[in-house]
Design a protein around this motif. Sequence first.
Motif, PDB file in Angstrom:
ATOM      1  N   ASP A  36      58.221  35.377  22.624  1.00 17.22           N
ATOM      2  CA  ASP A  36      59.502  35.688  22.872  1.00 17.22           C
ATOM      3  C   ASP A  36      60.130  34.584  23.865  1.00 17.22           C
ATOM      4  O   ASP A  36      61.437  34.429  23.929  1.00 17.22           O
ATOM      5  N   SER A  37      59.336  34.078  24.515  1.00 21.23           N
ATOM      6  CA  SER A  37      59.778  32.692  25.360  1.00 21.23           C
ATOM      7  C   SER A  37      58.401  31.927  25.659  1.00 21.23           C
ATOM      8  O   SER A  37      57.502  32.263  25.418  1.00 21.23           O
ATOM      9  N   CYS A  38      58.620  30.592  25.725  1.00 22.89           N
ATOM     10  CA  CYS A  38      57.457  29.628  26.068  1.00 22.89           C
ATOM     11  C   CYS A  38      57.131  29.713  27.498  1.00 22.89           C
ATOM     12  O   CYS A  38      58.146  29.927  28.487  1.00 22.89           O
TER      13      CYS A  38
ATOM     14  N   ALA B 213      54.161  26.483  31.813  1.00 23.51           N
ATOM     15  CA  ALA B 213      53.301  25.303  31.761  1.00 23.51           C
ATOM     16  C   ALA B 213      53.177  24.448  30.601  1.00 23.51           C
ATOM     17  O   ALA B 213      53.761  25.170  29.553  1.00 23.51           O
ATOM     18  N   SER B 214      52.794  23.326  30.419  1.00 17.99           N
ATOM     19  CA  SER B 214      52.993  22.582  28.968  1.00 17.99           C
ATOM     20  C   SER B 214      52.176  23.019  27.921  1.00 17.99           C
ATOM     21  O   SER B 214      51.014  23.413  28.218  1.00 17.99           O
ATOM     22  N   GLU B 215      52.897  23.375  26.904  1.00 16.98           N
ATOM     23  CA  GLU B 215      52.157  23.769  25.620  1.00 16.98           C
ATOM     24  C   GLU B 215      52.746  23.294  24.453  1.00 16.98           C
ATOM     25  O   GLU B 215      54.012  23.182  24.544  1.00 16.98           O
ATOM     26  N   ARG B 216      51.969  22.860  23.270  1.00 18.22           N
ATOM     27  CA  ARG B 216      52.714  22.367  22.127  1.00 18.22           C
ATOM     28  C   ARG B 216      53.313  23.874  21.378  1.00 18.22           C
ATOM     29  O   ARG B 216      52.458  24.649  21.205  1.00 18.22           O
ATOM     30  N   ILE B 217      54.530  23.868  21.079  1.00 12.53           N
ATOM     31  CA  ILE B 217      55.234  24.908  20.368  1.00 12.53           C
ATOM     32  C   ILE B 217      55.806  24.372  19.284  1.00 12.53           C
ATOM     33  O   ILE B 217      56.222  23.161  18.979  1.00 12.53           O
ATOM     34  N   MET B 218      56.266  25.388  18.556  1.00 15.15           N
ATOM     35  CA  MET B 218      57.199  25.233  17.176  1.00 15.15           C
ATOM     36  C   MET B 218      58.588  25.785  17.638  1.00 15.15           C
ATOM     37  O   MET B 218      58.406  27.027  17.737  1.00 15.15           O
ATOM     38  N   VAL B 219      59.597  25.392  17.254  1.00 13.41           N
ATOM     39  CA  VAL B 219      60.852  26.054  17.569  1.00 13.41           C
ATOM     40  C   VAL B 219      61.722  26.048  16.335  1.00 13.41           C
ATOM     41  O   VAL B 219      61.946  25.009  15.691  1.00 13.41           O
ATOM     42  N   LYS B 220      62.307  27.025  16.008  1.00 16.07           N
ATOM     43  CA  LYS B 220      63.313  27.371  14.998  1.00 16.07           C
ATOM     44  C   LYS B 220      64.816  27.391  15.402  1.00 16.07           C
ATOM     45  O   LYS B 220      64.740  28.228  16.434  1.00 16.07           O
ATOM     46  N   PHE B 221      65.321  26.330  15.277  1.00 13.84           N
ATOM     47  CA  PHE B 221      66.985  26.369  15.878  1.00 13.84           C
ATOM     48  C   PHE B 221      67.649  27.026  14.604  1.00 13.84           C
ATOM     49  O   PHE B 221      67.395  26.860  13.424  1.00 13.84           O
ATOM     50  N   ASP B 222      68.958  27.499  14.885  1.00 11.12           N
ATOM     51  CA  ASP B 222      69.997  27.983  14.043  1.00 11.12           C
ATOM     52  C   ASP B 222      70.505  26.821  13.063  1.00 11.12           C
ATOM     53  O   ASP B 222      70.943  27.024  12.052  1.00 11.12           O
TER      54      ASP B 222
ATOM     55  N   ASN C 282      59.541  22.943  30.139  1.00  7.54           N
ATOM     56  CA  ASN C 282      60.164  23.909  31.124  1.00  7.54           C
ATOM     57  C   ASN C 282      60.317  25.393  30.150  1.00  7.54           C
ATOM     58  O   ASN C 282      60.454  25.161  29.233  1.00  7.54           O
ATOM     59  N   LYS C 283      60.751  26.233  30.876  1.00  7.67           N
ATOM     60  CA  LYS C 283      60.686  27.472  30.169  1.00  7.67           C
ATOM     61  C   LYS C 283      62.263  27.840  29.583  1.00  7.67           C
ATOM     62  O   LYS C 283      63.236  27.745  30.161  1.00  7.67           O
ATOM     63  N   PHE C 284      61.918  28.200  28.113  1.00  9.21           N
ATOM     64  CA  PHE C 284      63.142  28.709  27.637  1.00  9.21           C
ATOM     65  C   PHE C 284      62.758  29.877  26.697  1.00  9.21           C
ATOM     66  O   PHE C 284      61.575  30.031  26.357  1.00  9.21           O
ATOM     67  N   SER C 285      63.720  30.619  25.939  1.00 12.49           N
ATOM     68  CA  SER C 285      63.525  31.747  25.342  1.00 12.49           C
ATOM     69  C   SER C 285      64.374  32.114  24.091  1.00 12.49           C
ATOM     70  O   SER C 285      65.272  31.330  23.908  1.00 12.49           O
TER      71      SER C 285
ATOM     72  N   TYR D 216      65.233  20.176  31.449  1.00 13.43           N
ATOM     73  CA  TYR D 216      64.717  19.324  30.462  1.00 13.43           C
ATOM     74  C   TYR D 216      63.589  20.176  29.564  1.00 13.43           C
ATOM     75  O   TYR D 216      62.653  20.627  30.409  1.00 13.43           O
ATOM     76  N   PHE D 217      63.724  20.480  28.433  1.00 13.09           N
ATOM     77  CA  PHE D 217      62.869  21.414  27.587  1.00 13.09           C
ATOM     78  C   PHE D 217      61.756  20.656  27.089  1.00 13.09           C
ATOM     79  O   PHE D 217      60.457  21.040  26.575  1.00 13.09           O
ATOM     80  N   GLY D 218      62.069  19.345  26.638  1.00 20.29           N
ATOM     81  CA  GLY D 218      61.089  18.627  25.704  1.00 20.29           C
ATOM     82  C   GLY D 218      61.436  17.825  24.729  1.00 20.29           C
ATOM     83  O   GLY D 218      62.926  17.476  24.703  1.00 20.29           O
ATOM     84  N   CYS D 219      60.695  16.904  24.118  1.00 15.88           N
ATOM     85  CA  CYS D 219      61.360  15.801  23.347  1.00 15.88           C
ATOM     86  C   CYS D 219      60.696  16.294  21.770  1.00 15.88           C
ATOM     87  O   CYS D 219      59.413  16.333  21.506  1.00 15.88           O
TER      88      CYS D 219
END
Length: 401
Positions: A374-376, A379-388, A339-342, A320-323
């Motif tokens: 390069d990867s999150c 630990a929990s952190e607020r992030i922004m992710v660009k998907f294809d 959880n971690k992903f890159s 589970y990566f987040g909502c």
Amino acid sequence: MPAGNLETLKTAILYGADAVYIGGEAFSLRAKADNFTKEKMLEAIEFAHERNAKVYVTVNIFAHNRDLKAAEEYLHELKEVKPDALIMSDVGLMRLARKICPEIEIHVSTQLNNTNYGIFNFWYEMGATRVVCARELSLTEIKEIKKNIPEDKEIEAFIHGAMCISYSGRCLLSSYMTGRDANLGACTHPCRWSYSLVEAQRPGEYYPVEENERGTYIFNSKDLCMIEHVPELIDAGIDSLKVEGRMKTQLYVATVARTYRNAIDDWYEDPAKYVENLPKYREEIAKCTYREFCTGFYFGRPGEEALVYDANTYVKDYTYFGCVESVDDDGYAHLMQKNKFSVGDEIEILKPDLTDIKVKVLSIRKEETGEEMDSCPHASERIMVKFDRLPESFDILGGYR
């Protein structure tokens, strides 16, 4: 569906739940869940009612004398909050509720060992509108109960989630072994521990009891899963299908809610469609963490091998990566990473209608600073992710539609 906090409640409703049950900060059998303050309850009820869903509040501890004064104050507070029902197991607290907030429905908890239609009729005569079946009932027994109670009275039954090894959850192991009372919401789950044999005259000498190379977990039950038996549940006359898990994650709630929601709707639309989609339901229900599955007592008294699992570990095939909470004008999805992903990973976005899409991670940034990563982190952190690519809409936690 269960909800341990406001975010999980919103997820449950957006992914298909007709009703959600929650606990307040006291008098609930899940004391370690985040649970709801009065303000959060009000927000939860408003959110649910705007979407034609209901909210039930658990007041299901077995109270001691020391609890009664505070319980009376709490019931006055719930009278102001106005949930759709209270789930209760203590008859003294029920009596207080009838006096303080008679306008709120009472649902009788599974904790009260509701095993025959005489019990169901008794509770209906006492003013309860719904009774939750004891987990030890078979579908045949439930069908007989339905035939012997008034048509307008409701039956609820658990259909998914962890099962307590003790009769209707009335367990004393935690209280005896650790001083934490399961019937006051503080269970330490000693049924999940590994045990050895000790002979009375040889204290300190532990003998292994081995079912396999992992040892033995003699009290450790499998998880209940009835996704392959939705037609039988409906045929038995159950009015409300209940899922265990107020301590579980948003992933669990979203996965289970949407799978059963789609299975039920498919059956009512066309039984052939339900049968055709059974492999899909099995695949989807496994996307959250679980122990091995079984069907509990629904098809008769099971043997030991049908209920007891040989380890206390979970099966975890998905991470589970987040909502996703929102998507900004630049196309970045905003979320609290779990959880971690890159960058470069392919991940899956789960949608309520099971039309999941696989996307590639193009970019990750810290939300606060905009710093590229390069990867999150783990630990929990607020992030922004660009998907294809992105779904046309998100129905998650106030995200865009």
